[in-house]
Design an enzyme around this catalytic site. Structure first.
Site, PDB file in Angstrom:
ATOM      1  N   ASP A  95       5.198 -49.911 -41.367  1.00 44.12           N
ATOM      2  CA  ASP A  95       4.265 -51.013 -41.145  1.00 44.12           C
ATOM      3  C   ASP A  95       2.912 -50.507 -40.674  1.00 44.12           C
ATOM      4  OD1 ASP A  95       6.010 -53.197 -41.801  1.00 44.12           O
ATOM      5  OD2 ASP A  95       7.068 -52.813 -39.929  1.00 44.12           O
TER       6      ASP A  95
ATOM      7  N   ASP B  98       5.993 -43.614 -40.746  1.00 43.83           N
ATOM      8  CA  ASP B  98       6.206 -44.998 -40.339  1.00 43.83           C
ATOM      9  C   ASP B  98       5.910 -45.887 -41.552  1.00 43.83           C
ATOM     10  OD1 ASP B  98       6.346 -47.340 -38.638  1.00 43.83           O
ATOM     11  OD2 ASP B  98       4.159 -47.326 -38.614  1.00 43.83           O
TER      12      ASP B  98
END
Length: 297
Positions: A90, A88
């Site tokens: 963020d 991922d």
């Protein structure tokens, strides 16, 4: 020994007394515990063991350490090194939520961040929440993207994680519910082979308030993990997935080593492995890499 418990602390924070406490805890519940192997002095060590399931060993050691800021990951020794990394972006590879920071350029960061928090904790449908947040940015000049990027900071250990895995033959992919404007730049800066994310639509130099469909969300992250593993000709047991939000949970649970990284409560509770106190270097230690061999430092 057929299993290993990896202990990782903030640099300089792993004492021999903590290792001994963990070793004693395993022995108390019937495990055969071997000699600790330091992966990085006063930071990370492997404790080999046999005769106990990984989750039992981890729980016993966690109880013995009694709240000390030490991350623990127990697993089988076979297949520790992974051949595919799915990460991922963020709050995982970068320290911020880029959409929240972009909203700050429009003066509505608090409004957007409140929706983000609920979506990342699984309280809202990710796709609907993304459409709502992007809709509130309608009319914002695209130059706000550049200003947001200028303030984006990499998570400690991000470069080492990707560079070391790449140097050892792993494929590294950034898979985000965020936006290509940011994922492309992060991928290039950190060294990911590829990036997959969403596209903000713009017209005449301003955001339209829409995101291109279909939206890359929870299901798409899992599908990307499976597709890339198939392309590499490997099973999911040879993959590593890391993230912090509810939209990461399916890929985290499916991966051979799925890590909830400083994650939302719903994710931390459901993930097999979690990193709560240290940085992304912990994912390398969990694979048995020694600190002296890290690339990208």
């Amino acid at each position: 020994m057929d299993h290993v418990l990896t202990l990782v602390a903030p640099r300089g924070g792993l004492a021999t007394t903590a290792l001994q406490a963990a070793r004693d805890a395993l022995a108390t519940i019937g495990a055969t515990a071997g000699t600790p192997d330091w992966l990085s002095a006063d930071e990370a060590a492997d404790l080999p063991f046999a005769g106990l399931a990984a989750d039992q060993a981890e729980a016993a050691a966690r109880a013995a350490l009694d709240g000390q800021p030490i991350d623990l990951i127990a697993q089988a020794t076979t297949g520790r090194r992974k051949r595919l990394l799915i990460a991922d972006m963020d709050s995982t590879i970068v320290t911020s939520e880029t959409l929240d920071e972009l909203a700050g350029q429009a003066g509505i960061k608090d409004q957007i961040a409140a929706i983000t928090k609920r979506a990342m904790n699984g309280e809202l449908n990710f796709e609907d929440a993304l459409r709502e947040r992007v809709g509130r940015l309608k009319g914002l000049g695209v130059d706000a993207l550049d200003r947001t990027w200028a303030e984006t900071v990499l998570m400690p250990g991000a470069r080492e994680l990707v560079a070391t895995m790449r140097a050892n033959g792993a494929r590294c992919a950034l898979v985000s519910g965020g936006f290509t404007f940011f994922t492309g730049r992060v991928a290039a800066l950190v060294g990911f082979h590829e990036h997959h994310s969403n596209t903000l639509l713009e017209e005449d130099g301003r955001l339209t308030g829409h995101v291109a469909e279909p939206i890359l969300g929870r299901n798409a992250k899992l599908a990307t993990l499976k597709r890339l593993a198939a392309e590499e000709g490997i099973g999911l047991d040879a993959t590593l997935a890391v993230g912090d939000g509810a939209n990461d949970l399916d890929m985290i649970q499916a991966a051979g080593l799925g890590v909830a990284y400083h994650a939302k409560p719903v994710v931390a509770a459901a993930a097999r492995a979690r990193v709560e106190h240290t940085d992304l270097r912990a994912l390398l230690f969990a694979q048995g890499y020694r600190g002296a061999a890290f690339a990208g430092v």
